[in-house]
Scaffold this motif. Structure first.
Motif, PDB file in Angstrom:
ATOM      1  N   LYS A  79       1.094  -1.482  -0.346  1.00 21.09           N
ATOM      2  CA  LYS A  79       0.187  -0.360  -0.089  1.00 21.09           C
ATOM      3  C   LYS A  79       1.079   1.767  -0.143  1.00 21.09           C
ATOM      4  O   LYS A  79       0.951   2.233  -0.084  1.00 21.09           O
ATOM      5  CB  LYS A  79      -0.998  -0.450   0.778  1.00 21.09           C
ATOM      6  CG  LYS A  79      -2.695  -0.545   1.016  1.00 21.09           C
ATOM      7  CD  LYS A  79      -3.158  -0.679   2.477  1.00 21.09           C
ATOM      8  CE  LYS A  79      -4.104  -1.531   2.721  1.00 21.09           C
ATOM      9  NZ  LYS A  79      -4.952  -1.709   3.633  1.00 21.09           N
ATOM     10  N   GLU A  80       2.085   1.030   0.865  1.00 21.07           N
ATOM     11  CA  GLU A  80       2.979   2.023   0.699  1.00 21.07           C
ATOM     12  C   GLU A  80       3.578   3.062  -0.464  1.00 21.07           C
ATOM     13  O   GLU A  80       4.345   3.712  -0.735  1.00 21.07           O
ATOM     14  CB  GLU A  80       3.999   1.699   1.379  1.00 21.07           C
ATOM     15  CG  GLU A  80       4.374   1.526   2.744  1.00 21.07           C
ATOM     16  CD  GLU A  80       3.112   2.531   3.245  1.00 21.07           C
ATOM     17  OE1 GLU A  80       3.710   3.833   3.601  1.00 21.07           O
ATOM     18  OE2 GLU A  80       2.361   2.177   3.668  1.00 21.07           O
ATOM     19  N   ASP A  81       3.266   1.489  -1.753  1.00 25.20           N
ATOM     20  CA  ASP A  81       4.261   2.032  -3.296  1.00 25.20           C
ATOM     21  C   ASP A  81       3.508   3.853  -3.911  1.00 25.20           C
ATOM     22  O   ASP A  81       2.359   3.989  -3.531  1.00 25.20           O
ATOM     23  CB  ASP A  81       3.526   1.303  -4.193  1.00 25.20           C
ATOM     24  CG  ASP A  81       4.466  -0.210  -3.873  1.00 25.20           C
ATOM     25  OD1 ASP A  81       4.763  -0.310  -3.104  1.00 25.20           O
ATOM     26  OD2 ASP A  81       4.141  -1.040  -4.924  1.00 25.20           O
ATOM     27  N   ALA A  82       4.357   4.700  -3.902  1.00 23.44           N
ATOM     28  CA  ALA A  82       4.527   5.299  -5.134  1.00 23.44           C
ATOM     29  C   ALA A  82       3.161   5.594  -5.723  1.00 23.44           C
ATOM     30  O   ALA A  82       2.417   6.587  -6.009  1.00 23.44           O
ATOM     31  CB  ALA A  82       5.430   6.136  -4.788  1.00 23.44           C
ATOM     32  N   CYS A  83       2.534   4.801  -6.871  1.00 20.31           N
ATOM     33  CA  CYS A  83       2.024   5.161  -7.404  1.00 20.31           C
ATOM     34  C   CYS A  83       0.287   5.127  -7.112  1.00 20.31           C
ATOM     35  O   CYS A  83      -0.029   6.153  -7.712  1.00 20.31           O
ATOM     36  CB  CYS A  83       2.047   4.110  -8.262  1.00 20.31           C
ATOM     37  SG  CYS A  83       2.117   2.186  -7.653  1.00 20.31           S
ATOM     38  N   TRP A  84       0.631   4.486  -5.745  1.00 26.55           N
ATOM     39  CA  TRP A  84      -1.147   4.203  -6.114  1.00 26.55           C
ATOM     40  C   TRP A  84      -1.876   5.961  -5.591  1.00 26.55           C
ATOM     41  O   TRP A  84      -2.758   6.647  -5.934  1.00 26.55           O
ATOM     42  CB  TRP A  84      -1.569   3.710  -4.555  1.00 26.55           C
ATOM     43  CG  TRP A  84      -1.047   2.456  -4.847  1.00 26.55           C
ATOM     44  CD1 TRP A  84      -0.058   1.262  -3.925  1.00 26.55           C
ATOM     45  CD2 TRP A  84      -0.818   1.639  -6.194  1.00 26.55           C
ATOM     46  NE1 TRP A  84       0.667   0.413  -4.030  1.00 26.55           N
ATOM     47  CE2 TRP A  84      -0.193   0.423  -5.636  1.00 26.55           C
ATOM     48  CE3 TRP A  84      -1.921   1.308  -7.314  1.00 26.55           C
ATOM     49  CZ2 TRP A  84      -0.358  -0.840  -6.293  1.00 26.55           C
ATOM     50  CZ3 TRP A  84      -0.764   0.446  -7.912  1.00 26.55           C
ATOM     51  CH2 TRP A  84      -0.376  -1.189  -7.764  1.00 26.55           C
ATOM     52  N   LYS A  85      -1.076   7.030  -5.366  1.00 24.66           N
ATOM     53  CA  LYS A  85      -1.536   8.021  -4.799  1.00 24.66           C
ATOM     54  C   LYS A  85      -0.844   9.304  -5.596  1.00 24.66           C
ATOM     55  O   LYS A  85      -1.220  10.444  -5.599  1.00 24.66           O
ATOM     56  CB  LYS A  85      -1.333   8.723  -3.344  1.00 24.66           C
ATOM     57  CG  LYS A  85       0.080   9.122  -2.762  1.00 24.66           C
ATOM     58  CD  LYS A  85       0.069   8.999  -1.120  1.00 24.66           C
ATOM     59  CE  LYS A  85       1.859   8.586  -0.928  1.00 24.66           C
ATOM     60  NZ  LYS A  85       2.282   7.618  -0.808  1.00 24.66           N
ATOM     61  N   ASN A  86      -0.551   8.712  -6.969  1.00 22.36           N
ATOM     62  CA  ASN A  86      -0.001   9.476  -7.828  1.00 22.36           C
ATOM     63  C   ASN A  86      -1.341   9.222  -9.051  1.00 22.36           C
ATOM     64  O   ASN A  86      -0.414   9.635 -10.457  1.00 22.36           O
ATOM     65  CB  ASN A  86       1.560   8.842  -7.658  1.00 22.36           C
ATOM     66  CG  ASN A  86       2.112  10.069  -6.962  1.00 22.36           C
ATOM     67  OD1 ASN A  86       2.029  11.641  -7.103  1.00 22.36           O
ATOM     68  ND2 ASN A  86       2.493   9.907  -5.829  1.00 22.36           N
ATOM     69  N   PHE A  87      -1.897   8.038  -9.358  1.00 25.04           N
ATOM     70  CA  PHE A  87      -1.927   7.924 -10.315  1.00 25.04           C
ATOM     71  C   PHE A  87      -3.246   9.221 -10.116  1.00 25.04           C
ATOM     72  O   PHE A  87      -4.336   9.423  -9.520  1.00 25.04           O
ATOM     73  CB  PHE A  87      -3.285   6.754 -10.074  1.00 25.04           C
ATOM     74  CG  PHE A  87      -3.048   5.159 -10.763  1.00 25.04           C
ATOM     75  CD1 PHE A  87      -2.493   5.355 -12.316  1.00 25.04           C
ATOM     76  CD2 PHE A  87      -2.108   4.830  -9.262  1.00 25.04           C
ATOM     77  CE1 PHE A  87      -2.379   3.890 -12.177  1.00 25.04           C
ATOM     78  CE2 PHE A  87      -1.618   3.214 -10.347  1.00 25.04           C
ATOM     79  CZ  PHE A  87      -1.233   3.458 -11.435  1.00 25.04           C
ATOM     80  N   SER A  88      -3.980   9.163 -11.503  1.00 22.54           N
ATOM     81  CA  SER A  88      -5.018  10.927 -11.337  1.00 22.54           C
ATOM     82  C   SER A  88      -5.891  10.277 -13.010  1.00 22.54           C
ATOM     83  O   SER A  88      -4.969  10.160 -14.081  1.00 22.54           O
ATOM     84  CB  SER A  88      -3.819  11.531 -11.549  1.00 22.54           C
ATOM     85  OG  SER A  88      -3.107  11.898 -12.794  1.00 22.54           O
ATOM     86  N   VAL A  89      -6.733  11.422 -12.719  1.00 19.87           N
ATOM     87  CA  VAL A  89      -7.214  11.406 -14.652  1.00 19.87           C
ATOM     88  C   VAL A  89      -7.406  12.646 -14.518  1.00 19.87           C
ATOM     89  O   VAL A  89      -7.745  13.576 -14.203  1.00 19.87           O
ATOM     90  CB  VAL A  89      -8.488  10.301 -14.618  1.00 19.87           C
ATOM     91  CG1 VAL A  89      -9.709  11.217 -15.529  1.00 19.87           C
ATOM     92  CG2 VAL A  89      -8.803   9.770 -13.498  1.00 19.87           C
ATOM     93  N   SER A  90      -7.044  12.558 -16.444  1.00 19.44           N
ATOM     94  CA  SER A  90      -6.866  14.761 -16.383  1.00 19.44           C
ATOM     95  C   SER A  90      -7.248  14.376 -17.428  1.00 19.44           C
ATOM     96  O   SER A  90      -7.079  13.190 -18.728  1.00 19.44           O
ATOM     97  CB  SER A  90      -5.358  15.414 -16.331  1.00 19.44           C
ATOM     98  OG  SER A  90      -5.330  16.086 -16.738  1.00 19.44           O
ATOM     99  N   ASP A  91      -7.570  15.595 -18.778  1.00 15.61           N
ATOM    100  CA  ASP A  91      -8.181  15.745 -19.608  1.00 15.61           C
ATOM    101  C   ASP A  91      -6.966  16.295 -20.367  1.00 15.61           C
ATOM    102  O   ASP A  91      -6.389  16.220 -21.983  1.00 15.61           O
ATOM    103  CB  ASP A  91      -9.109  17.332 -19.722  1.00 15.61           C
ATOM    104  CG  ASP A  91     -10.742  16.374 -20.048  1.00 15.61           C
ATOM    105  OD1 ASP A  91     -10.768  15.024 -20.573  1.00 15.61           O
ATOM    106  OD2 ASP A  91     -11.419  17.135 -19.691  1.00 15.61           O
ATOM    107  N   THR A  92      -5.745  16.180 -20.031  1.00 17.16           N
ATOM    108  CA  THR A  92      -4.383  16.643 -20.585  1.00 17.16           C
ATOM    109  C   THR A  92      -3.290  16.836 -19.838  1.00 17.16           C
ATOM    110  O   THR A  92      -3.313  15.364 -18.877  1.00 17.16           O
ATOM    111  CB  THR A  92      -4.301  18.644 -20.426  1.00 17.16           C
ATOM    112  OG1 THR A  92      -4.193  18.662 -18.526  1.00 17.16           O
ATOM    113  CG2 THR A  92      -5.385  19.451 -20.630  1.00 17.16           C
ATOM    114  N   PHE A  93      -2.291  16.036 -20.885  1.00 16.56           N
ATOM    115  CA  PHE A  93      -1.200  15.716 -20.566  1.00 16.56           C
ATOM    116  C   PHE A  93      -0.318  16.857 -20.776  1.00 16.56           C
ATOM    117  O   PHE A  93       0.589  16.620 -21.923  1.00 16.56           O
ATOM    118  CB  PHE A  93      -1.006  14.372 -21.045  1.00 16.56           C
ATOM    119  CG  PHE A  93       0.203  13.439 -20.253  1.00 16.56           C
ATOM    120  CD1 PHE A  93       0.722  13.413 -18.892  1.00 16.56           C
ATOM    121  CD2 PHE A  93       1.278  13.474 -21.196  1.00 16.56           C
ATOM    122  CE1 PHE A  93       2.377  12.680 -18.899  1.00 16.56           C
ATOM    123  CE2 PHE A  93       2.941  12.988 -21.652  1.00 16.56           C
ATOM    124  CZ  PHE A  93       2.745  12.322 -19.838  1.00 16.56           C
TER     125      PHE A  93
END
Ligand code: FRU
Length: 640
Positions: free
Chosen positions: A146-160
């Motif tokens: 659960k501590e992995d950095a990825c889990w809190k850094n996923f995001s949904v966005s209209d831009t990249f």
């Protein structure tokens, strides 16, 4: 992508963060309310409330030590995935309405986020999307996972945000906006545009998920980036191949359809076909794929229309057998194996890959010869990858190599640097041009070079020609394409003659430059040209007059310690007899291309200086020499 997109992304991130804080404090309020408050605070008036949810638009469920489900709950064009460059890939199954749509491999961040990559959600609009992720990181418990950095850094966005932030990103060489690139392939010219496809990983800056990326250009120096052209499927990932414009519609896809042949690579390698009726923007795969299967590893099909025989020809790398196979076809679908060439000939120390076969006039004569390109890795003259070629004749079925005076088949190299590989030509070019582009890297260290957001660039476009040298042999020249002159942005320095001796004479140069000059060695035995910066980093070029060689020493060129194979001296023969040579150097942020005597000898080498080289110095050993017709041009960045 525009600056506007960058700002939007920063705003979205800021909103998500502020929203998170507010959520903590006002935990009795609904997500929607807090989202609206966040929008008011940041001044933003866009983004759907779902995308502002505390979780960045995803819901994360840990199923086991190495298994996590990430559900997309927000609305937006992209799922932005956090990557850590140097850890193992996670296997990511994309589930759409619960069914497996595709599998991709992503180095999902464990202890830090190096960069992010976008996964395009627009294709699944209106459907439920979830990522079933299997990580390979060593962990003892779900709590640790659960501590992995990825889990809190996923995001949904209209831009990249694809804005470049890296100092080693080239200013005037083609490179992907983000992600990994190797071989340029499938290149063709049609209706005034040069189409360049390339081996691409859209989900990270190391080799994986092989896909055909696509760029095009009207002038060979400004490149426009297009959506992915061909994606992996059930037969495997999409390795290198070629495209032709099927003018007569022999394949049944209509006149002027663009037909691609590529290698489907999974447990086996087989050749597959796709066609495009919109000038290479989108491709439809042939339902009868694969169209060529062999019992051993073969890849990188490269085809052309043979005017003389009225058939299609195809060269295919029989990689582990160190030979090229030649096929014929009336319709691009049904191929007959005619012959093989190469076993035991030329450089044999590595796999043979990425062939190309074409006919060219021999300059100064009224003869024509065939040139067969056989990229090889490893086994290049300075270790790792390189482009060897053979000169000979081809009757539509069999390639017969020219022999040297001892009756042997000579080994020849197109470029004597370390960073020139997978070079192949554009098909259907105007004016009988033979325009090639190579991958400007080396498999020895390509995945370790000090860049992050992207990895690898391509060489400048080059025109291939043939010439006869004084040993009676025919060699290939490759000079910068004439379009490259458009990069010039004013003359920075000009000098018609500079006398040089053992004390170095130095001149300032701009960071992005083309430097042209001739060396008349007169009495000198060695003429040394040094490119350097204030940090003591340098590249040393030495013309050894008696040996008739030019060497390129990058051992102190800047960052070199990412691989023991990177610091190196490369040396090219000059093929010149009268002692005078001319050089053209193209210096970009992380590469130097040296063209001698209009491309009769070439060296392409990467360099990673801490700051751009800002000085050129000339000196000699053994006597004085003249540097003539020195012109230093300032070069301008192009659209990349
Ligand atoms: C050459 C190569 C090709 C193959 C491709 C895979 O660099 O190994 O033979 O098609 O890369 O990405």
């Amino acid at each position: 992508m525009s600056g506007l997109d960058t700002i939007s992304l920063i705003k979205v991130k800021k909103i998500v963060f502020i929203n998170f804080q507010i959520q903590k404090k006002l935990n009795d309020m609904t997500k929607l309310t807090s989202g609206l408050i966040a929008m008011m605070i940041s001044g933003a008036t866009f983004a759907a409330p779902e995308a502002l949810a505390e979780d960045g638009g995803v819901k994360v469920e840990h199923l086991g030590v190495n298994n996590t489900l990430v559900r997309v709950t927000g609305d937006g064009k992209y799922l932005v995935m956090p990557v850590q460059d140097n850890i193992d890939d996670a296997k990511v199954d994309i589930l759409v309405d619960g069914k497996l749509d595709k599998t991709i491999y992503v180095r999902l961040a464990k202890s830090k986020v190096d960069y992010s990559v976008p996964f395009d959600l627009s294709q699944y609009k209106g459907h439920d999307v979830a990522l079933n992720i299997v990580t390979s990181q060593g962990r003892s418990s779900v709590r640790e996972a659960k501590e992995d950095a990825c889990w809190k850094n996923f995001s949904v966005s209209d831009t990249f945000d694809t804005t470049n932030r890296e100092k080693f990103r080239p200013a005037f060489h083609h490179a992907p906006l983000y992600g990994w690139m190797n071989d340029p392939n499938g290149m063709f010219y049609k209706d005034g545009r040069w189409h360049l496809y390339y081996q691409y990983n859209p989900y990270g800056s190391k080799w994986q998920n092989m896909t055909w990326g696509h760029s095009s250009s009207s002038d060979l120096v400004n490149w426009e980036h297009h959506p992915i052209a061909i994606e992996p499927d059930g037969l495997g990932s999409i390795f290198s191949g070629s495209c032709v414009v099927d003018k007569e519609g022999t394949a049944g896809f209509g006149k002027d359809a663009v037909v691609a042949l590529y290698t489907s690579a999974a447990t086996s390698q087989m050749q597959s076909m796709a066609h495009s009726n919109d000038n290479g923007e989108t491709f439809e795969k042939y339902p009868g794929n694969p169209i060529i299967t062999l019992e051993s590893e073969a890849r990188d099909p490269n085809m052309f229309w043979n005017e003389k025989t009225g058939e299609w020809n195809l060269s295919l790398a029989h990689a582990l057998d160190h030979e090229m196979l030649f096929f014929t076809s009336p319709d691009l679908k049904n191929w007959t194996l005619q012959s093989a060439f190469g076993k035991g000939l030329g450089a044999q120390d590595g796999v043979w890959e990425c062939p190309d076969l074409f006919k060219l006039p021999v300059s100064g004569t009224d003869t024509e010869k065939w040139m067969l390109i056989c990229n090889i890795n490893p086994g290049g003259p300075f270790g790792g990858s390189a482009t060897q070629y053979f000169i000979g004749d081809f009757d539509g079925k069999t390639f017969t190599p020219d022999l040297d005076k001892d009756g042997k088949v000579p080994t020849k190299w197109m470029d004597y640097g370390k960073d020139h590989y997978a070079t192949v030509s554009f098909s259907d070019t105007p004016d009988n041009r033979r325009t090639v582009i190579g991958w400007m890297s080396n498999w020895q260290y390509a995945t370790e070079v000090p860049t992050m957001q992207f990895r690898s660039a391509n060489t400048l476009p080059r025109e291939v020609g043939l010439f006869k040298a004084s040993d009676g042999q025919i060699y290939a020249s490759s000079a910068p394409s004439p379009e490259v002159d458009a990069l010039r942005d004013g003359v920075f320095k000009k000098a018609s003659k500079i006398g040089v001796g053992k004390n170095a004479k130095s001149f300032a140069i701009p960071g992005l430059s083309e430097i042209d000059f001739e060396i008349d060695p007169k009495k000198a035995q060695k003429v040394t040209v040094v490119l350097s910066n204030g940090q003591g980093e340098k590249v040393e070029l030495t013309y050894d007059v008696d040996a008739k060689t030019v060497s390129f020493d990058r051992r102190e060129s800047g960052v070199t310690d990412f691989s023991q194979d990177f610091p190196a001296v490369t040396t090219t023969p000059t093929f010149s007899d009268n002692g005078k040579i001319s050089l053209r150097l193209f210096i970009d942020r992380s590469s130097i291309e040296l063209f001698g005597d209009n491309g009769r000898f070439v060296m392409t080498n990467l360099v990673f200086p801490g700051s751009p080289y800002d000085k050129i110095s000339f000196s000699t050993a053994g006597g004085n020499a003249d540097i003539r017709n020195l012109t230093v041009y300032n070069l301008k960045p192009t659209t990349l």
